[in-house]
Design a protein around this motif. Structure first.
Motif, mmCIF file in Angstrom:
data_model
loop_
_atom_site.group_PDB
_atom_site.id
_atom_site.type_symbol
_atom_site.label_atom_id
_atom_site.label_comp_id
_atom_site.label_asym_id
_atom_site.label_seq_id
_atom_site.Cartn_x
_atom_site.Cartn_y
_atom_site.Cartn_z
ATOM 1 N N ASP A 1 0.840 -1.203 0.000
ATOM 2 C CA ASP A 1 0.000 0.000 0.000
ATOM 3 C C ASP A 1 0.874 1.251 0.000
ATOM 4 O O ASP A 1 1.035 1.920 1.009
ATOM 5 N N GLY A 2 1.472 1.562 -1.133
ATOM 6 C CA GLY A 2 2.248 2.784 -1.260
ATOM 7 C C GLY A 2 3.504 2.771 -0.415
ATOM 8 O O GLY A 2 3.929 1.755 0.121
ATOM 9 N N THR A 3 4.110 3.925 -0.286
ATOM 10 C CA THR A 3 5.331 4.056 0.498
ATOM 11 C C THR A 3 5.006 4.274 1.959
ATOM 12 O O THR A 3 3.944 4.769 2.307
ATOM 13 N N GLY A 4 5.930 3.891 2.838
ATOM 14 C CA GLY A 4 5.745 4.099 4.260
ATOM 15 C C GLY A 4 6.083 5.521 4.649
ATOM 16 O O GLY A 4 6.232 6.406 3.805
ATOM 17 N N PHE A 5 6.204 5.736 5.924
ATOM 18 C CA PHE A 5 6.597 7.056 6.405
ATOM 19 C C PHE A 5 8.079 7.273 6.119
ATOM 20 O O PHE A 5 8.859 6.317 5.997
ATOM 21 N N PRO A 6 8.505 8.523 5.993
ATOM 22 C CA PRO A 6 9.924 8.781 5.745
ATOM 23 C C PRO A 6 10.774 8.349 6.925
ATOM 24 O O PRO A 6 10.294 8.245 8.050
ATOM 25 N N ARG A 7 12.045 8.096 6.635
ATOM 26 C CA ARG A 7 12.980 7.813 7.732
ATOM 27 C C ARG A 7 13.225 9.113 8.491
ATOM 28 O O ARG A 7 13.511 10.142 7.885
ATOM 29 N N ARG A 8 13.126 9.052 9.802
ATOM 30 C CA ARG A 8 13.406 10.235 10.615
ATOM 31 C C ARG A 8 14.863 10.153 11.036
ATOM 32 O O ARG A 8 15.228 9.374 11.912
ATOM 33 N N VAL B 1 6.198 18.066 10.334
ATOM 34 C CA VAL B 1 6.891 17.812 9.062
ATOM 35 C C VAL B 1 6.857 16.329 8.712
ATOM 36 O O VAL B 1 6.609 15.952 7.564
ATOM 37 N N ASP B 2 7.125 15.488 9.699
ATOM 38 C CA ASP B 2 7.164 14.043 9.481
ATOM 39 C C ASP B 2 5.792 13.465 9.780
ATOM 40 O O ASP B 2 5.518 13.021 10.887
ATOM 41 N N ARG B 3 4.906 13.472 8.762
ATOM 42 C CA ARG B 3 3.534 13.022 8.965
ATOM 43 C C ARG B 3 2.949 12.564 7.626
ATOM 44 O O ARG B 3 3.582 12.681 6.589
ATOM 45 N N PHE B 4 1.724 12.068 7.671
ATOM 46 C CA PHE B 4 1.041 11.609 6.463
ATOM 47 C C PHE B 4 1.021 12.722 5.418
ATOM 48 O O PHE B 4 0.641 13.846 5.705
ATOM 49 N N GLY B 5 1.430 12.388 4.209
ATOM 50 C CA GLY B 5 1.494 13.364 3.126
ATOM 51 C C GLY B 5 2.895 13.833 2.819
ATOM 52 O O GLY B 5 3.118 14.491 1.800
ATOM 53 N N GLN B 6 3.873 13.498 3.673
ATOM 54 C CA GLN B 6 5.264 13.873 3.410
ATOM 55 C C GLN B 6 5.784 13.028 2.243
ATOM 56 O O GLN B 6 5.761 11.810 2.283
ATOM 57 N N GLN B 7 6.253 13.703 1.180
ATOM 58 C CA GLN B 7 6.701 12.993 -0.020
ATOM 59 C C GLN B 7 8.172 12.603 0.026
ATOM 60 O O GLN B 7 8.607 11.703 -0.702
ATOM 61 N N ALA B 8 8.952 13.265 0.879
ATOM 62 C CA ALA B 8 10.379 12.959 0.943
ATOM 63 C C ALA B 8 10.600 11.591 1.588
ATOM 64 O O ALA B 8 9.835 11.161 2.449
ATOM 65 N N SER B 9 11.660 10.919 1.178
ATOM 66 C CA SER B 9 11.962 9.599 1.740
ATOM 67 C C SER B 9 12.625 9.707 3.108
ATOM 68 O O SER B 9 12.659 8.731 3.863
ATOM 69 N N ALA B 10 13.172 10.881 3.427
ATOM 70 C CA ALA B 10 13.841 11.068 4.718
ATOM 71 C C ALA B 10 13.570 12.474 5.230
ATOM 72 O O ALA B 10 13.494 13.434 4.456
ATOM 73 N N VAL B 11 13.399 12.589 6.546
ATOM 74 C CA VAL B 11 13.238 13.876 7.221
ATOM 75 C C VAL B 11 14.362 14.013 8.232
ATOM 76 O O VAL B 11 14.598 13.112 9.032
ATOM 77 N N ARG B 12 15.075 15.135 8.185
ATOM 78 C CA ARG B 12 16.182 15.378 9.115
ATOM 79 C C ARG B 12 15.668 16.138 10.329
ATOM 80 O O ARG B 12 14.957 17.130 10.200
ATOM 81 N N CYS B 13 16.059 15.675 11.530
ATOM 82 C CA CYS B 13 15.668 16.338 12.780
ATOM 83 C C CYS B 13 16.924 16.558 13.615
ATOM 84 O O CYS B 13 17.616 15.586 13.954
ATOM 85 N N THR B 14 17.217 17.805 13.940
ATOM 86 C CA THR B 14 18.472 18.155 14.614
ATOM 87 C C THR B 14 18.210 18.900 15.906
ATOM 88 O O THR B 14 17.400 19.836 15.946
#
Length: 923
Positions: free
Chosen positions: A324-331, A565-578
């Motif tokens: 079912d589509g792509t999963g959530f991005p890697r945080r 930012v890291d939620r349903f609808g995020q198209q990027a494969s990875a989200v950076r959190c610093t």
């Protein structure tokens, strides 16, 4: 004039000189009609007995062979029909009226809801999974089935505008906001003698607004048949305001016919009483589960029908199982540090010395002023750690001793709010005591402003250089307004090509939303914000990284920031959190090690965040100890024993936190939703996509339609597309302008849904023109040669209309359902009827040549005569589809008490929309 016929939804009728389709909510003496070639906006209602000419049955006109088009127009017409469809025949009627494409896992709560006669549902999915989408699907479905007409959403005040916006943008539901600020205006718009809910059938109500007894009682008198409660856990915990909320919900649920949907990401945070109060709203009997531990208890089995809770990991596993589509991005988490070296370190030490000196003086004097110094210490050091600008604000604002001593250390301007209230003030706290000579400290803070004097800002700029180079679009979260403006000013000097915008609590929620939307067209975006954006505005479509410029003193706040930012609808494969923090800042060290790291460890173990227990006194004691810790004593930053005193102070909180973890873990095991499996949801999801069209169908249709209308899409630098409405025909251009599409529109096909105004207007325009015979862009008939067939093959584009009748909660409902089907016939002497994927491939074939008009007319007429002589085949198809739809509806509702009380009847004759002949290529 007496009406002869009793028309049902789906019937074709002749009235006022044209053909119409009878719509839902019609009756023998009241008809709602949609023009045969019109849109839902053209629906009218009239009383047949008052018409000058009687309303009579009508039939759909066959394609006109004298006006053939080309074969590519066949696919365009098929796509227009599918994408225009709003009253689909499948068991989920809402999908034609929403502007998003939900994931299959988001259908689980909808499926659960439809299996309950009265919906009482607790959706406790993790942050960012899409609880708003899941709740919206349920209420949109109930509305489209005619089962409810009114809805109220109860939510915290900072979420009111988000709910109002998402109901409109995602579900085409116009809602009015009812808050303390808007109530008077809204009530003035209600006509005298009319109930507010009658005039405004969909309202979003601030929980703060209905705190007062008068407002509560008024709401209870007008409350609609369906209620959504967001952040539902805030209505069941201890505390006077929360207890009043719980009593309100109890009184609302006393009406056993009222639907209730509760939403929360933290249903159980260690407070047993609050949790069982929450589930008792679903059914008062569930309060008995507090003393039952067996997962096989019948009452627990019953609760499983009403309670769904999933972590991100659960969703990822689901998507892997169902494709079912792509999963959530890697945080991707990282930490960036800096040292309080040089002049900035000296300033920090000087402020700390100032606090100690004040403490000694005030303690010698005694009295109630003692609390002021602890307040000043925390306020000053937190502001100094934030930015020079925040330090100047705190040093310049005089702290008046007007608050009670017990209130000072809980001032929300110092802390970050409770786990269930993240809308705290982002203004700097006052910290000036007395008339001491502070100008030197203020002058020094101002002098050190900028990259050269501020090591924290320098560390941020270095990190942002890396993020921007790697293609990330960052959001920087700060604690105070002054820090936001300070950071924005200096980032604009450094990132000259980027759009750098500040958003703080100084702006209204609407102004914040517009400020964010203004950044959409920028190639590089950097948003600097306070925590006013940690709830209420989703950022996943524009941003892919989060930087915590100021550490939050509450782990829930960190999760909320990242969850924007890291939620349903995020198209990027990875989200950076610093996380950015000072290596030798004792306050940062305390918060990082004693609060954030432990919260993160619990979240990693459980999969969801467990809020930190509230004990302001102990936390403040520990914070003050850390704040007064000398940097000179920190030879090795953040060693395990460095905060031993603080750890000892917070030991009882640690015990409470671990206890909450244990209880939350046990409840996840007991209350996990396992009743609905992927195998139950996926068939419905796939059928619905085939019926209504996918993103690929939308992309093909829009590209083809705009090209054939002489307004082809332009490609942008970021691989999106630009639509130029000024090149479209005048009548279409006017309709687009009415929907606000009067300027070039940037299109991202990963987000463009079938219900977007551009798609629906293009489909309406082409279909109307085709049915009226004005042009052949979307052709109703054609004939061509192709190497894709070996014998003469005719494709018929059909529209089936069905009358769906069912009984729910002893009330009958009559609905119209439509679907578009392509049917093909191979050969003419021994015809072979085919359907399904093979027909769609034939529609997409590329002709090798077109025929002369006379030959096209001859072939099309022959194809039409053939089908007219085989009406029994169409009637059989219609009956088969009606039977299949009946089974679909029964399967979806197979657990409801009223299961089986359904009927689906085909409206005959079947509408023949198009006829297309494919001849074998002579070459």
């Amino acid at each position: 004039m007496t009406q002869e016929y009793n028309f049902l939804p789906g019937n074709l009728v002749q009235a006022r000189g044209r053909e119409w389709v009878v719509q839902n909510e019609s009756s023998p003496d009241w008809l709602r009609l949609r023009p045969l070639g019109g849109t839902d906006d053209d629906i009218i209602a009239f009383i047949p007995d008052l018409e000058l000419q009687p309303v009579t049955p009508a039939t759909f006109p066959w394609p006109n062979a004298e006006r053939p088009g080309n074969h590519s127009g066949a696919l365009l017409l098929r796509d227009a029909l599918r994408l225009k469809l709003r009253t689909g025949g499948g068991p989920f009627r809402s999908f034609g009226n929403i502007t998003i494409e939900p994931r299959a896992y988001q259908l689980v709560p909808l499926l659960m809801a439809l299996r309950l006669s009265t919906i009482r549902l607790l959706i406790a999915d993790d942050v960012g999974i899409g609880k708003t989408i899941e709740a919206g699907l349920i209420v949109r479905e109930l509305i489209d089935r005619g089962e409810i007409s009114k809805l109220a959403v109860l939510c915290p005040p900072h979420l009111v505008e988000q709910w109002q916006s998402e109901l409109e943008s995602h579900f085409n539901l116009q809602a009015v906001a009812l808050t303390s600020a808007t109530a008077s205006r809204v009530e003035r718009e209600v006509p005298h003698g009319t109930s507010l809910m009658d005039h405004f059938p969909i309202v979003v109500v601030s929980l703060d607004y209905i705190k007062s007894e008068r407002h509560r009682e008024h709401f209870l008198t007008i409350a609609p048949e369906c209620i959504i409660v967001d952040e539902a856990h805030t209505c069941t915990a201890s505390g006077q305001g929360k207890q009043l909320r719980f009593e309100l919900l109890q009184r609302l649920t006393a009406n056993e016919q009222r639907h209730l949907i509760l939403l929360t990401a933290t249903p159980h945070s260690g407070d047993e009483t609050a949790f069982y109060n929450l589930i008792s709203l679903l059914n008062p009997k569930f309060i008995e589960l507090q003393n039952k531990t067996s997962a096989n208890d019948p009452l627990r089995q019953e609760l499983a029908r009403h309670f769904v809770q999933r972590r991100r990991k659960d969703i990822t596993d689901w998507q892997a199982e169902t494709n079912d589509g792509t999963g959530f991005p890697r945080r991707m988490k990282a930490e960036v540090t800096y040292q309080l070296t040089g002049d900035w370190g000296s300033l920090f030490d000087a402020v700390q010395d100032y606090c100690v000196e004040l403490a000694e003086n005030i303690e010698q004097q005694g009295g109630s002023s003692t609390s002021l110094i602890w307040y000043a210490t925390l306020a000053l050091l937190r502001c100094v750690a934030s930015s020079p600008a925040a330090a100047v604000k705190a040093l310049s604002n005089r702290l008046e001793g007007t608050q009670k001593p017990g209130e000072l250390l809980t001032d929300e301007r110092i802390h970050d709010g409770e786990a269930d209230d993240l809308s705290t003030s982002d203004m700097e706290p006052p910290a000036q005591l007395g008339n001491q000579a502070l100008q030197k400290l203020i002058d020094e803070a101002e002098r050190l402003s900028g990259k050269a004097g501020d090591p924290k800002l320098a560390a941020l700029i270095k990190h942002l250089n890396e993020l921007v180079k790697d293609g990330f679009q960052p959001v920087i979260f700060c604690r105070y307004v002054a820090t936001v403006h300070y950071v924005t000013e200096h980032l604009r000097k450094h990132f000259l090509k980027a759009s750098v915008k500040p958003v703080t609590g100084e702006l209204t929620p609407e102004e914040r939303r517009l400020k964010v939307e203004e950044m959409e067209d920028a190639e590089q975006r950097i948003l600097v914000a306070t925590d006013c954006l940690s709830e209420g505005i989703n950022l996943q479509h524009l941003f892919t990284a989060v930087v915590h410029y100021d550490l939050a003193w509450n782990p829930t706040r960190h999760e909320q920031r990242e969850g924007r930012v890291d939620r349903f609808g995020q198209q990027a494969s990875a989200v950076r959190c610093t996380m950015l923090y000072g290596q030798d800042n004792p306050v940062d060290g305390f918060v990082l090690n004693i609060i954030l790291r432990k919260g993160e460890a619990i979240q990693k173990e459980l999969g969801v965040l467990v809020p930190m227990p509230e004990d302001d006194t102990r936390i403040n004691q520990a914070l003050v100890k850390a704040a007064l810790m000398k940097r000179s004593n920190m030879s090795t930053p953040f060693t395990p024993d460095l905060f031993a005193d603080a750890e000892e102070t917070l030991a009882p909180i640690e015990t409470q936190w671990q206890d909450a973890l244990t209880k939350a873990k046990a409840n996840r095991t007991v209350f996990a939703q396992r009743r609905i499996q992927p195998s139950e949801v996926m068939p419905e999801w796939q059928k619905q996509q085939e019926s209504l069209g996918t993103h690929q169908d939308v992309q093909r249709f829009v590209k083809s339609a705009t090209a054939r209308l002489s307004a082809p899409l332009e490609t942008t630098r970021d691989n999106r597309y630009r639509f130029l409405p000024e090149y479209t025909p005048e009548n279409l251009r006017m309709r687009l302008a009415d929907e606000g599409i009067d300027k070039p529109l940037i299109i991202d096909f990963t987000e463009l849904h079938r219900s977007h105004p551009l798609v629906s207007i293009l489909a309406d325009h082409l279909l109307e023109e085709s049915l009226q015979g004005n042009n052949s862009l979307a052709a109703r008939c054609a004939a061509a040669e192709t190497d894709s067939v070996e014998v003469v093959t005719t494709i018929y584009l059909l529209r089936l209309r069905h009358q769906l009748e069912y009984v729910r909660r002893r009330e009958p409902f009559q609905l119209m359902a439509e679907e578009t089907i392509a049917l093909a016939v191979k050969g003419r002497t021994n015809p072979e009827w085919i359907a399904g994927h093979e027909v769609n491939q034939l529609l997409e074939c590329v002709p090798s040549s077109n025929l002369p008009k006379e030959a096209m007319t001859r072939e099309i007429n022959q194809a039409i005569r053939f089908l007219q002589s085989n009406q029994d085949r169409l009637e059989k198809l219609a009956a088969e589809r009606a039977k299949a739809l009946l089974e679909d509806h029964r399967r979806v509702r197979n657990a409801a008490r009223d299961v089986g009380q359904y009927s689906v009847n085909a409206c005959l004759p079947v509408d023949v929309i198009g006829a297309y002949v494919l001849l074998p290529d002579a070459l």
